[in-house]
Design a protein around this motif. Structure first.
Motif, mmCIF file in Angstrom:
data_model
loop_
_atom_site.group_PDB
_atom_site.id
_atom_site.type_symbol
_atom_site.label_atom_id
_atom_site.label_comp_id
_atom_site.label_asym_id
_atom_site.label_seq_id
_atom_site.Cartn_x
_atom_site.Cartn_y
_atom_site.Cartn_z
ATOM 1 N N THR A 155 41.181 40.673 52.226
ATOM 2 C CA THR A 155 41.272 40.278 50.828
ATOM 3 C C THR A 155 41.693 38.820 50.765
ATOM 4 O O THR A 155 42.151 38.256 51.763
ATOM 5 C CB THR A 155 42.279 41.168 50.077
ATOM 6 O OG1 THR A 155 42.250 40.845 48.695
ATOM 7 C CG2 THR A 155 43.687 40.980 50.590
ATOM 8 N N SER A 156 41.546 38.228 49.582
ATOM 9 C CA SER A 156 42.012 36.855 49.419
ATOM 10 C C SER A 156 43.514 36.886 49.237
ATOM 11 O O SER A 156 44.029 37.654 48.433
ATOM 12 C CB SER A 156 41.392 36.235 48.169
ATOM 13 O OG SER A 156 40.008 36.269 48.275
ATOM 14 N N GLY B 33 39.139 45.798 39.225
ATOM 15 C CA GLY B 33 38.826 44.454 39.707
ATOM 16 C C GLY B 33 38.910 43.388 38.646
ATOM 17 O O GLY B 33 38.303 42.331 38.765
ATOM 18 N N GLY B 34 39.639 43.622 37.588
ATOM 19 C CA GLY B 34 39.765 42.627 36.513
ATOM 20 C C GLY B 34 40.163 43.349 35.251
ATOM 21 O O GLY B 34 40.413 44.555 35.267
ATOM 22 N N ALA B 35 40.225 42.605 34.156
ATOM 23 C CA ALA B 35 40.635 43.221 32.896
ATOM 24 C C ALA B 35 39.636 44.298 32.483
ATOM 25 O O ALA B 35 38.429 44.126 32.652
ATOM 26 C CB ALA B 35 40.745 42.163 31.815
ATOM 27 N N TYR C 40 35.128 45.953 49.859
ATOM 28 C CA TYR C 40 36.138 45.917 48.802
ATOM 29 C C TYR C 40 36.834 47.263 48.741
ATOM 30 O O TYR C 40 36.181 48.312 48.667
ATOM 31 C CB TYR C 40 35.507 45.560 47.456
ATOM 32 C CG TYR C 40 34.967 44.154 47.466
ATOM 33 C CD1 TYR C 40 35.843 43.069 47.469
ATOM 34 C CD2 TYR C 40 33.612 43.901 47.522
ATOM 35 C CE1 TYR C 40 35.363 41.774 47.519
ATOM 36 C CE2 TYR C 40 33.122 42.611 47.578
ATOM 37 C CZ TYR C 40 34.008 41.554 47.567
ATOM 38 O OH TYR C 40 33.534 40.286 47.640
ATOM 39 N N SER C 41 38.155 47.226 48.747
ATOM 40 C CA SER C 41 38.905 48.480 48.848
ATOM 41 C C SER C 41 38.571 49.412 47.690
ATOM 42 O O SER C 41 38.613 50.635 47.835
ATOM 43 C CB SER C 41 40.409 48.196 48.901
ATOM 44 O OG SER C 41 40.804 47.424 47.793
ATOM 45 N N TYR C 42 38.233 48.850 46.542
ATOM 46 C CA TYR C 42 37.868 49.655 45.350
ATOM 47 C C TYR C 42 36.687 50.567 45.665
ATOM 48 O O TYR C 42 36.761 51.794 45.515
ATOM 49 C CB TYR C 42 37.542 48.663 44.246
ATOM 50 C CG TYR C 42 37.003 49.179 42.934
ATOM 51 C CD1 TYR C 42 37.354 50.425 42.420
ATOM 52 C CD2 TYR C 42 36.159 48.362 42.172
ATOM 53 C CE1 TYR C 42 36.865 50.842 41.192
ATOM 54 C CE2 TYR C 42 35.676 48.770 40.950
ATOM 55 C CZ TYR C 42 36.017 50.013 40.460
ATOM 56 O OH TYR C 42 35.538 50.426 39.254
ATOM 57 N N ALA C 43 35.588 49.976 46.108
ATOM 58 C CA ALA C 43 34.401 50.772 46.430
ATOM 59 C C ALA C 43 34.664 51.654 47.644
ATOM 60 O O ALA C 43 34.245 52.823 47.703
ATOM 61 C CB ALA C 43 33.209 49.860 46.692
ATOM 62 N N PHE C 44 35.385 51.116 48.611
ATOM 63 C CA PHE C 44 35.593 51.856 49.852
ATOM 64 C C PHE C 44 36.405 53.134 49.620
ATOM 65 O O PHE C 44 36.009 54.219 50.023
ATOM 66 C CB PHE C 44 36.282 50.953 50.887
ATOM 67 C CG PHE C 44 36.484 51.633 52.200
ATOM 68 C CD1 PHE C 44 35.394 51.994 52.984
ATOM 69 C CD2 PHE C 44 37.755 51.947 52.649
ATOM 70 C CE1 PHE C 44 35.569 52.657 54.195
ATOM 71 C CE2 PHE C 44 37.944 52.601 53.849
ATOM 72 C CZ PHE C 44 36.846 52.953 54.626
ATOM 73 N N CYS D 282 45.863 47.085 43.425
ATOM 74 C CA CYS D 282 45.751 45.790 44.094
ATOM 75 C C CYS D 282 45.517 46.059 45.574
ATOM 76 O O CYS D 282 45.622 47.198 46.033
ATOM 77 C CB CYS D 282 47.011 44.945 43.882
ATOM 78 S SG CYS D 282 48.489 45.674 44.574
ATOM 79 N N ALA D 283 45.174 45.024 46.302
ATOM 80 C CA ALA D 283 44.771 45.203 47.702
ATOM 81 C C ALA D 283 45.855 45.906 48.516
ATOM 82 O O ALA D 283 45.572 46.847 49.267
ATOM 83 C CB ALA D 283 44.438 43.845 48.313
ATOM 84 N N GLU D 284 47.119 45.488 48.369
ATOM 85 C CA GLU D 284 48.190 46.091 49.177
ATOM 86 C C GLU D 284 48.428 47.558 48.818
ATOM 87 O O GLU D 284 49.004 48.301 49.588
ATOM 88 C CB GLU D 284 49.504 45.315 49.008
ATOM 89 C CG GLU D 284 49.562 44.013 49.781
ATOM 90 C CD GLU D 284 48.987 42.844 48.996
ATOM 91 O OE1 GLU D 284 48.305 43.093 47.970
ATOM 92 O OE2 GLU D 284 49.205 41.692 49.409
ATOM 93 N N ALA D 285 47.980 47.962 47.633
ATOM 94 C CA ALA D 285 48.126 49.372 47.238
ATOM 95 C C ALA D 285 47.027 50.219 47.883
ATOM 96 O O ALA D 285 47.096 51.434 47.894
ATOM 97 C CB ALA D 285 48.053 49.506 45.725
#
Lengths: 400, 81
Positions: free
Chosen positions: A68-69, A184-186, A112-116, A210-213
């Motif tokens: 992640t960034s 991934g955003g608002a 992306y952790s969301y899709a994964f 978020c990424a760390e979650a």
């Protein structure tokens, strides 16, 4: 980068390779830990070699890592436990009442952790079919997959929905979709009606994390959202609180075990509270986002939250919106609001009315501009660097 | 565009007014956004539009659109209809 290989005992699968059926499954089933790696400029085999060398050796089995960034914009590696993430997939399943869903149509890169997690891991744990796509790069196929077939689930970000809806022929509805997730955003409050029209059989969810979650903290049905920025309550196994500086932080039994940033390993202990970088308020046990730490700056001594402003703009503007940092003639920090597609004069006035009604003058943008096409990156988020150099038209500017 | 039209556009932009809220009789007290930063913004806008720089005393003494016209006319800027 070469085809799936091994670095420091980790099995490395690139996002391109992950699109080939079976590759990711085999890597996940193997005892060695898996790194799911994007093909991005500045992130190559040498970068992974350095990053994975920093990860404790005991994590080389049964774990996985995503990129992640970081807060500085530099990439960082997030390391998690397969077992924890599979447990979270069960929590997601319950929160979204996913029992009727038979397939996950994946539109975002699996790196992306969301899709994964929300799609690939969820489908694996619950024995559902995964249909991998190149998302915005093959919209016709995506629409075909979503129009007909078994009950499907999709994970979207706001700009990706805009792209899909623009490509959707008049009168056509994506009827096979029964779950639509946004993250991934608002959350796109301003587009909710259009989302429901495009997906008439779907329940819509706001996913926050978020990424760390890795990656979920809350999941809220759109019908239950009480206000712009509302993210609801923490999922079971997760605690949320707002720290004295207003930043939302969390403890999660599914979250990252550690992070490699700037070449150094930082472990996350079981009781550690981690910051989300988002600013929030707690109201009656629910949490509402009011900005992003990096999106807050000072102008004439006032704290300005551009995220808060974008949320307000979305109430009257259904297109895309972004802000860019700028300075006024006095050298004071400010920002520019960019809309896409180009608005009418009436729409600009409606947006300005929101500023007048909700924010003191110091918070107003220096200019309202537009661009024909909002530049987006591969995950559907707005590409700030490309936006800064995009051709733009000025619709309004305050003398300052 | 006449100077009256230029001034109207400037007032609309500086104070984020609707056309329907504007009149050449408009007074400062009728405009919620005519605050201290608004005064600065108005002064910058007048300079950019008409080339005249209000002194701080002039800027803070202005109480209406009519005051702006009167002041600019005294500097040789015509607002004839």
């Amino acid at each position: 980068m070469a085809a799936a290989g091994t670095i420091h005992g980790w099995t490395v699968v690139t996002d391109e390779e992950a699109l080939t059926p079976g590759v990711l499954e085999r890597a996940w089933d193997a005892p060695s830990s898996t790194l799911l790696a994007p093909l991005r400029r500045g992130v190559d085999a040498a970068w992974f070699d350095r990053a994975l060398a920093a990860v404790p050796p005991e994590l080389k089995v049964g774990h996985y890592a995503l990129l992640t960034s970081g807060s500085t914009g530099e990439p960082k590696l997030i390391v998690g436990s397969r077992a924890r993430t599979e447990r979270l997939a069960g929590v997601i399943h319950a929160a979204q009442r996913n029992e009727p869903v038979e397939r996950a149509v994946v539109l975002l890169p699996l790196t992306y952790s969301y899709a994964f997690v929300n799609q690939w891991v969820w489908a694996r744990v619950h024995g559902r079919r995964v249909e991998l796509t190149r998302g915005a790069s093959e919209v016709p196929r995506v629409l075909e997959l979503l129009r007909d077939g078994a009950p499907a689930m999709v994970c979207l970000v706001g700009p990706l929905f805009t792209m899909l809806s623009q490509a959707l022929p008049a009168g056509v509805r994506l009827e096979s979709v029964v779950r639509v997730n946004f993250a991934g955003g608002a959350f796109p409050h301003g587009q909710l009606e259009a989302v429901q029209a495009a997906f008439p059989n779907a329940e819509i969810f706001n996913n926050y994390g978020c990424a760390e979650a890795l990656p979920r903290l809350t999941i809220t049905p759109a019908a239950q959202l009480q206000a712009v920025g509302d993210i609801g309550v923490a999922l079971p196994g997760i605690s949320l609180q707002v720290d004295p500086d207003g930043e939302l932080r969390f403890q999660s039994e599914y979250g990252a075990l550690g992070v490699v940033e700037a070449g150094a390993w930082r472990a996350v202990g079981p009781g550690d509270w981690l910051g989300t970088q988002d600013l929030a308020v707690e109201e009656g046990g629910r949490f509402r986002l009011v900005g992003r730490r990096s999106e807050v700056y000072k102008r004439y001594g006032e704290k300005i939250s551009t995220a808060q402003q974008l949320q307000a703009v979305r109430e009257v503007w259904s297109g895309q919106a972004a802000t860019m940092p700028a300075r006024d003639a006095q050298g004071e920090a400010g920002h520019v609001l960019v809309l896409s597609p180009p608005p009418t004069d009436e729409q600009v006035r409606a947006v300005l009315k929101v500023f007048r009604a909700r924010f003191p003058r110091a918070h107003w943008p220096l200019r309202v501009e537009s661009t024909r096409d909002m530049p987006v990156s591969s995950n559907g988020k707005i590409d700030s660097a490309a936006l800064a150099v995009a051709e733009r038209q000025v619709h309004w500017q305050q003398p300052a | 565009m006449s100077n009256r039209e230029k001034l109207k556009k400037l007032i609309l932009d500086v104070f984020l007014l609707d056309e329907s809220e504007f009149s050449f009789d408009l007074k400062k007290q009728q405009v919620d956004t005519w605050d201290s930063l608004g005064v600065v913004s108005l002064a910058v806008g007048v300079h950019q539009t008409f080339g005249y720089h209000f002194t701080p005393e002039e800027a803070t003494s202005i109480q209406s659109v009519a005051d702006i016209i009167k002041l600019l006319e005294s500097k040789g800027i015509s607002f004839d209809a």
